[in-house]
Design an enzyme around this catalytic site. Structure first.
Site, PDB file in Angstrom:
ATOM      1  N   SER A 148       0.469  10.265   1.417  1.00 43.92           N
ATOM      2  CA  SER A 148      -0.400   9.738   2.489  1.00 43.92           C
ATOM      3  C   SER A 148      -0.890  10.915   3.325  1.00 43.92           C
ATOM      4  O   SER A 148      -0.274  11.995   3.310  1.00 43.92           O
ATOM      5  CB  SER A 148       0.425   8.810   3.386  1.00 43.92           C
ATOM      6  OG  SER A 148      -0.289   8.493   4.569  1.00 43.92           O
ATOM      7  N   ARG A 172       8.429  -6.975  -6.038  1.00 46.30           N
ATOM      8  CA  ARG A 172       9.469  -7.984  -5.766  1.00 46.30           C
ATOM      9  C   ARG A 172       8.944  -9.402  -5.915  1.00 46.30           C
ATOM     10  O   ARG A 172       9.705 -10.322  -6.157  1.00 46.30           O
ATOM     11  CB  ARG A 172      10.021  -7.807  -4.348  1.00 46.30           C
ATOM     12  CG  ARG A 172      10.861  -6.571  -4.151  1.00 46.30           C
ATOM     13  CD  ARG A 172      11.074  -6.291  -2.687  1.00 46.30           C
ATOM     14  NE  ARG A 172       9.804  -6.094  -2.011  1.00 46.30           N
ATOM     15  CZ  ARG A 172       9.648  -5.888  -0.712  1.00 46.30           C
ATOM     16  NH1 ARG A 172      10.708  -5.878   0.073  1.00 46.30           N
ATOM     17  NH2 ARG A 172       8.453  -5.706  -0.190  1.00 46.30           N
ATOM     18  N   TYR A 221       7.934   7.052   9.308  1.00 45.68           N
ATOM     19  CA  TYR A 221       7.004   6.885   8.173  1.00 45.68           C
ATOM     20  C   TYR A 221       6.458   8.256   7.750  1.00 45.68           C
ATOM     21  O   TYR A 221       6.460   8.591   6.552  1.00 45.68           O
ATOM     22  CB  TYR A 221       5.861   5.927   8.536  1.00 45.68           C
ATOM     23  CG  TYR A 221       4.869   5.768   7.402  1.00 45.68           C
ATOM     24  CD1 TYR A 221       5.236   5.126   6.211  1.00 45.68           C
ATOM     25  CD2 TYR A 221       3.577   6.278   7.492  1.00 45.68           C
ATOM     26  CE1 TYR A 221       4.338   4.999   5.146  1.00 45.68           C
ATOM     27  CE2 TYR A 221       2.672   6.152   6.432  1.00 45.68           C
ATOM     28  CZ  TYR A 221       3.061   5.507   5.273  1.00 45.68           C
ATOM     29  OH  TYR A 221       2.169   5.388   4.217  1.00 45.68           O
ATOM     30  N   GLY A 280      -2.644  -4.374  -2.940  1.00 48.79           N
ATOM     31  CA  GLY A 280      -3.241  -3.110  -2.489  1.00 48.79           C
ATOM     32  C   GLY A 280      -3.540  -2.084  -3.569  1.00 48.79           C
ATOM     33  O   GLY A 280      -4.143  -2.387  -4.603  1.00 48.79           O
ATOM     34  N   ASN A 311       4.247   4.149  -6.436  1.00 45.83           N
ATOM     35  CA  ASN A 311       3.333   3.669  -5.391  1.00 45.83           C
ATOM     36  C   ASN A 311       4.040   2.767  -4.373  1.00 45.83           C
ATOM     37  O   ASN A 311       3.648   2.740  -3.204  1.00 45.83           O
ATOM     38  CB  ASN A 311       2.188   2.899  -6.074  1.00 45.83           C
ATOM     39  CG  ASN A 311       1.399   2.045  -5.114  1.00 45.83           C
ATOM     40  OD1 ASN A 311       0.621   2.545  -4.305  1.00 45.83           O
ATOM     41  ND2 ASN A 311       1.618   0.723  -5.166  1.00 45.83           N
TER      42      ASN A 311
HETATM   43  P1  NDP Z   1       0.529  -3.005   0.251  1.00 40.70           P
HETATM   44  O1  NDP Z   1       1.421  -3.547   1.302  1.00 40.70           O
HETATM   45  O2  NDP Z   1      -0.733  -3.720  -0.036  1.00 40.70           O
HETATM   46  O3  NDP Z   1       1.328  -2.803  -1.116  1.00 40.70           O
HETATM   47  C1  NDP Z   1       2.640  -2.297  -1.123  1.00 40.70           C
HETATM   48  C2  NDP Z   1       3.271  -2.541  -2.490  1.00 40.70           C
HETATM   49  O4  NDP Z   1       4.584  -1.976  -2.481  1.00 40.70           O
HETATM   50  C3  NDP Z   1       3.405  -4.021  -2.809  1.00 40.70           C
HETATM   51  O5  NDP Z   1       3.038  -4.253  -4.141  1.00 40.70           O
HETATM   52  C4  NDP Z   1       4.891  -4.285  -2.606  1.00 40.70           C
HETATM   53  O6  NDP Z   1       5.322  -5.273  -3.545  1.00 40.70           O
HETATM   54  C5  NDP Z   1       5.501  -2.933  -2.977  1.00 40.70           C
HETATM   55  N1  NDP Z   1       6.819  -2.764  -2.376  1.00 40.70           N
HETATM   56  C6  NDP Z   1       7.103  -2.627  -1.047  1.00 40.70           C
HETATM   57  N2  NDP Z   1       8.437  -2.576  -0.864  1.00 40.70           N
HETATM   58  C7  NDP Z   1       8.998  -2.682  -2.101  1.00 40.70           C
HETATM   59  C8  NDP Z   1      10.334  -2.710  -2.567  1.00 40.70           C
HETATM   60  N3  NDP Z   1      11.377  -2.604  -1.731  1.00 40.70           N
HETATM   61  N4  NDP Z   1      10.556  -2.845  -3.892  1.00 40.70           N
HETATM   62  C9  NDP Z   1       9.520  -2.952  -4.744  1.00 40.70           C
HETATM   63  N5  NDP Z   1       8.226  -2.925  -4.379  1.00 40.70           N
HETATM   64  C10 NDP Z   1       7.970  -2.808  -3.060  1.00 40.70           C
HETATM   65  O7  NDP Z   1       0.197  -1.507   0.715  1.00 40.70           O
HETATM   66  P2  NDP Z   1      -0.601  -0.310   0.012  1.00 40.70           P
HETATM   67  O8  NDP Z   1      -1.168  -0.712  -1.277  1.00 40.70           O
HETATM   68  O9  NDP Z   1      -1.503   0.246   1.041  1.00 40.70           O
HETATM   69  O10 NDP Z   1       0.598   0.721  -0.183  1.00 40.70           O
HETATM   70  C11 NDP Z   1       0.885   1.353  -1.419  1.00 40.70           C
HETATM   71  C12 NDP Z   1       1.329   2.781  -1.153  1.00 40.70           C
HETATM   72  O11 NDP Z   1       0.246   3.512  -0.551  1.00 40.70           O
HETATM   73  C13 NDP Z   1       2.500   2.903  -0.170  1.00 40.70           C
HETATM   74  O12 NDP Z   1       3.387   3.888  -0.668  1.00 40.70           O
HETATM   75  C14 NDP Z   1       1.836   3.372   1.118  1.00 40.70           C
HETATM   76  O13 NDP Z   1       2.722   4.104   1.915  1.00 40.70           O
HETATM   77  C15 NDP Z   1       0.730   4.230   0.555  1.00 40.70           C
HETATM   78  N6  NDP Z   1      -0.396   4.505   1.448  1.00 40.70           N
HETATM   79  C16 NDP Z   1      -1.134   3.485   1.985  1.00 40.70           C
HETATM   80  C17 NDP Z   1      -2.205   3.768   2.820  1.00 40.70           C
HETATM   81  C18 NDP Z   1      -2.992   2.706   3.501  1.00 40.70           C
HETATM   82  O14 NDP Z   1      -3.701   3.019   4.491  1.00 40.70           O
HETATM   83  N7  NDP Z   1      -2.974   1.469   3.042  1.00 40.70           N
HETATM   84  C19 NDP Z   1      -2.618   5.164   3.070  1.00 40.70           C
HETATM   85  C20 NDP Z   1      -1.776   6.139   2.446  1.00 40.70           C
HETATM   86  C21 NDP Z   1      -0.726   5.814   1.653  1.00 40.70           C
HETATM   87  P3  NDP Z   1       6.321  -6.503  -3.191  1.00 40.70           P
HETATM   88  O15 NDP Z   1       6.136  -6.851  -1.752  1.00 40.70           O
HETATM   89  O16 NDP Z   1       5.916  -7.566  -4.163  1.00 40.70           O
HETATM   90  O17 NDP Z   1       7.660  -5.931  -3.506  1.00 40.70           O
HETATM   91  C1  8X3 Z   2      -1.026   5.118   5.620  1.00 40.85           C
HETATM   92  C2  8X3 Z   2      -2.058   5.762   6.474  1.00 40.85           C
HETATM   93  O1  8X3 Z   2      -2.467   6.933   8.719  1.00 40.85           O
HETATM   94  O2  8X3 Z   2      -1.418   4.736   8.773  1.00 40.85           O
HETATM   95  O3  8X3 Z   2      -0.182   6.034   5.022  1.00 40.85           O
HETATM   96  O4  8X3 Z   2      -0.186   6.650   8.033  1.00 40.85           O
HETATM   97  S1  8X3 Z   2      -1.479   6.036   8.057  1.00 40.85           S
END
Ligand code: NDP
Ligand code: 8X3
Length: 255
Positions: free
Chosen positions: A142, A36, A155, A15, A89
């Site tokens: 977010s 991870r 969340y 992501g 992130n």
């Molecule tokens: P993804 O699920 O695609 O990516 C999440 C990343 O976080 C992965 O690389 C995962 O790596 C890592 N991660 C999760 N848990 C852990 C952990 N316990 N330890 C280490 N790494 C961890 O989601 P996004 O890219 O969308 O999310 C990234 C950020 O953006 C988050 O903080 C999310 O809340 C935020 N966000 C996302 C939005 C969306 O609509 N997608 C909107 C707003 C904010 P691995 O599993 O390899 O550990």
């Molecule tokens: C991710 C976007 O609207 O699902 O943070 O919370 S929302």
């Protein structure tokens, strides 16, 4: 920042984190990538090294585990110091239920990752920045850190806390010359919804139907904009939305 300083990105296996790693490698930043899933991390690092010639190192750890986090950060090779930028992130949503029906293990995961994990990583990296009198921390918040939506309860609370901690870091590290920014995206098409719905791909895809969501690269470009401002400019807080989303649950979807 100078290009000899590295950028540490948590959650670079997927992501937004992965897209940011790709963009910053193209722009010439040395990278420390964490997550991870070891295989995904190593494959990404190899791809970036061969495509861009950039120095990339990987740290495989769970941000929820304070000791693992400390050990991993202590193991960063000297050639990747100093760390100029930390991008907090790594994060997730788990479940979408009314509060009174919430699953406690979902709550623990979100609080431990989005809040405690971000703090554990920051507690390790920030003192190095303070000692140098220089550095930039970017926290991925977010729209859920700005608004609370039905069933978003825990969340949303963790992301509101990320907004609050961003301000707290900015205040506490102001006199040490550290910049602190938050980036708050609306809907981004990543693995986020599949993780939220515990692997239910069909349900996850429905979130993004009928409009064009942001993609990881859109957010990466916003992060790059923040990092590439001159030293006297700090983007404190950046809200970035799909054009077709005006509020956390208000979308202009095709009929
Ligand atoms: P993804 O699920 O695609 O990516 C999440 C990343 O976080 C992965 O690389 C995962 O790596 C890592 N991660 C999760 N848990 C852990 C952990 N316990 N330890 C280490 N790494 C961890 O989601 P996004 O890219 O969308 O999310 C990234 C950020 O953006 C988050 O903080 C999310 O809340 C935020 N966000 C996302 C939005 C969306 O609509 N997608 C909107 C707003 C904010 P691995 O599993 O390899 O550990
Ligand atoms: C991710 C976007 O609207 O699902 O943070 O919370 S929302």
């Amino acid at each position: 920042m100078h290009m000899e300083e590295s950028v540490l990105i948590t959650g670079a296996t997927s992501g937004i984190g992965e897209a940011t790693a790709r963009l910053l490698a193209e722009k010439g930043y040395p990278l420390i990538l964490t997550g991870r899933r070891r295989e995904r991390l190593e494959t990404l690092a190899e791809n970036l090294k061969s495509a861009t010639g950039q120095a990339v190192c990987t740290l495989c750890f769970d941000v929820r585990n304070q000791e693992e986090t400390a050990r991993a950060i202590e193991s960063i090779p000297p050639s990747f110091h100093p760390i100029g930028v930390l991008i907090n992130n790594a994060g997730l949503a788990s479940g979408l239920d009314p509060l009174h029906e919430g699953d406690l293990s979902d709550w623990e995961k979100m609080i431990d990752t989005n809040l405690k994990g971000l703090l554990y990583v920051t507690r390790q990296i920030a003192p190095m920045m303070v000692a140098r009198g220089k550095g930039h921390i970017v926290n991925i918040s977010s729209i859920a850190g700005k608004e609370t939506y039905p069933m978003g309860n825990v969340y949303c609370a963790t992301k509101h806390a990320v907004q609050s901690l961003t301000k707290a870091m900015r205040l506490d590290m102001l006199k040490h010359g550290i910049r602190v920014s938050s980036v708050a995206p609306g809907a981004v098409h990543t693995a986020f919804s599949e993780v939220r719905f515990h692997g239910d791909h069909e349900r996850a895809e429905k979130v993004y139907q009928g409009f064009t969501p942001l993609n990881g690269r859109d957010v990466a470009e916003a992060i790059h904009f923040i990092l590439s401002r001159p030293a006297h400019v700090c983007i404190d807080d950046l809200l970035i939305m799909p054009s077709a989303q005006a509020y956390s649950r208000d979308f202009n979807r095709e009929q």
